[in-house]
Design a protein around this motif. Structure first.
Motif, PDB file in Angstrom:
ATOM      1  N   LEU A   1      29.123  32.643  39.330  1.00 15.62           N
ATOM      2  CA  LEU A   1      28.681  33.315  38.104  1.00 15.62           C
ATOM      3  C   LEU A   1      29.183  34.759  38.144  1.00 15.62           C
ATOM      4  N   VAL A   2      29.969  35.114  37.136  1.00 14.70           N
ATOM      5  CA  VAL A   2      30.438  36.500  37.024  1.00 14.70           C
ATOM      6  C   VAL A   2      29.429  37.266  36.183  1.00 14.70           C
TER       7      VAL A   2
ATOM      8  N   CYS B   1      31.750  41.978  44.623  1.00 16.01           N
ATOM      9  CA  CYS B   1      31.839  42.988  43.562  1.00 16.01           C
ATOM     10  C   CYS B   1      33.187  43.691  43.579  1.00 16.01           C
ATOM     11  N   ALA B   2      33.492  44.278  42.410  1.00 17.73           N
ATOM     12  CA  ALA B   2      34.694  45.108  42.285  1.00 17.73           C
ATOM     13  C   ALA B   2      34.374  46.259  41.359  1.00 17.73           C
TER      14      ALA B   2
ATOM     15  N   ALA C   1      39.761  40.088  39.009  1.00 16.28           N
ATOM     16  CA  ALA C   1      40.254  38.701  39.013  1.00 16.28           C
ATOM     17  C   ALA C   1      39.797  37.990  40.292  1.00 16.28           C
ATOM     18  N   GLU C   2      39.862  38.672  41.427  1.00 20.38           N
ATOM     19  CA  GLU C   2      39.441  38.035  42.685  1.00 20.38           C
ATOM     20  C   GLU C   2      37.941  37.730  42.687  1.00 20.38           C
ATOM     21  N   VAL C   3      37.166  38.627  42.097  1.00 19.95           N
ATOM     22  CA  VAL C   3      35.720  38.363  41.991  1.00 19.95           C
ATOM     23  C   VAL C   3      35.516  37.093  41.168  1.00 19.95           C
ATOM     24  N   ALA C   4      36.215  36.997  40.050  1.00 19.46           N
ATOM     25  CA  ALA C   4      36.058  35.834  39.171  1.00 19.46           C
ATOM     26  C   ALA C   4      36.487  34.548  39.867  1.00 19.46           C
ATOM     27  N   GLN C   5      37.532  34.635  40.677  1.00 20.88           N
ATOM     28  CA  GLN C   5      38.019  33.433  41.385  1.00 20.88           C
ATOM     29  C   GLN C   5      36.988  32.928  42.388  1.00 20.88           C
TER      30      GLN C   5
ATOM     31  N   ILE D   1      27.228  35.210  43.335  1.00 22.62           N
ATOM     32  CA  ILE D   1      27.244  36.139  42.204  1.00 22.62           C
ATOM     33  C   ILE D   1      28.392  37.124  42.389  1.00 22.62           C
ATOM     34  N   GLY D   2      29.150  37.326  41.325  1.00 23.52           N
ATOM     35  CA  GLY D   2      30.238  38.310  41.360  1.00 23.52           C
ATOM     36  C   GLY D   2      29.997  39.387  40.318  1.00 23.52           C
ATOM     37  N   LEU D   3      29.826  40.613  40.775  1.00 25.30           N
ATOM     38  CA  LEU D   3      29.547  41.724  39.854  1.00 25.30           C
ATOM     39  C   LEU D   3      30.838  42.440  39.479  1.00 25.30           C
TER      40      LEU D   3
END
Ligand SMILES: NC(=O)c1ccc[n+]([C@@H]2O[C@H](COP(=O)([O-])OP(=O)(O)OC[C@H]3O[C@@H](n4cnc5c(N)ncnc54)[C@H](OP(=O)(O)O)[C@@H]3O)[C@@H](O)[C@H]2O)c1
Length: 251
Positions: A57-58, A25-26, A49-53, A3-5
């Protein structure tokens, strides 16, 4: 599922605590992201962008006004996106994040303790396996109810604003007790346990609010007098006005 927050504010923290798993997270305030990452055993990254990469799941946990700005950074990389943004319909989310699975949820603060109410916006199947995993992820935070996207903002007034309303109601009751000499330190656990226990009873009675009121209100008794005073004080009207106030802004 990694998971990326995007955003490490109040709701991101509540979700991460509820999920009890390391998150990426960012946040514009790096220390805020680092604190959340440290708490979950996850990782704070330098950019959205790094979280999304790196995420499967963003989860969009920034403010609704930042949708376009964040999408410009995240959309080129995100595999799948779940939004918790208030007043941001599915159509707007899909326009910002075309050509990939996009989900809309509205959580409430008690997701932190896995007792949250969560609304999911109904949608056509996107990716059967992923749809199930994402629903399971948000469902693990409490009770998940699926509604037509057009009703999600109204539901938000009930369950996402709800913890603040319930806290205010509890505070008013505790203060009423203080007027009669019950210290807040004794009144608070009595009132809060009554809220929790009543919630459990209501579930057991199939959410029949009138049935529970009848059980407590003996004819000619004390409770019915209290209820009458609350009605005359405009408790229903006050909640109805709160709904209008939220919908004026969200709708
Ligand atoms: N709070 C609730 O009960 C609740 C319930 C349901 C849904 N929501 C939704 O959840 C979202 C977050 O609400 P919240 O109460 O947690 O707000 P919050 O505490 O203000 O958190 C939002 C976070 O996003 C950060 N942020 C701002 N711009 C960003 C960007 N470009 N990229 C990444 N992060 C950015 C903010 O940083 P700065 O403070 O530095 O701007 C802040 O740390 C909102 O969209 C809200 O509609 C909230």
């Amino acid at each position: 599922m990694r998971i990326g927050l995007i955003g490490a504010g109040n709701m991101a923290r509540a979700l991460a605590r509820g999920w009890q798993q390391p998150v990426l997270c960012a946040d514009p305030v790096a220390e805020r992201a680092e604190e959340l990452a440290a708490e979950t055993g996850g990782q704070a990254l330098a950019s959205n962008a790094e979280v999304a990469q790196q995420a499967d799941l963003v989860v969009l946990a920034h403010k609704p006004a930042q949708l376009a700005e964040v999408a410009a950074q995240v959309a080129p990389h995100a595999r799948a996106v779940a939004s918790i943004l208030a007043a941001t319909p599915l159509a707007a989310l899909k326009q910002a994040y075309p050509d990939r699975p996009v989900y809309r949820f509205i959580p409430s603060l008690p997701v932190e303790v896995r007792q949250g109410a969560v609304v999911a916006a109904a949608d056509d199947q996107q990716d059967a396996a992923l749809d199930d995993s994402v629903r399971e992820l948000f469902g693990s935070l409490g009770t998940l109810v699926t509604l037509d996207d057009a009703l999600v903002d109204a539901a938000m007034c009930l369950m996402s604003c709800g913890p603040a309303y319930v806290a205010l109601v509890a505070e008013a009751q505790i203060d009423a007790g203080v007027r009669y000499g019950i210290p807040a330190s004794a009144g608070a656990p009595l009132v809060v346990q009554t809220l929790a226990g009543t919630a459990e009873l209501l579930r057991l009675r199939g959410y029949d609010t009138l049935a529970v009121r009848r059980e407590v209100s003996s004819p000619g008794g004390l409770t019915i007098r209290g209820l009458d005073a609350l009605e005359r004080g405009g408790v229903r009207k006050a909640f109805s006005d709160a709904m209008d106030a939220v919908m004026r802004r969200a709708g």
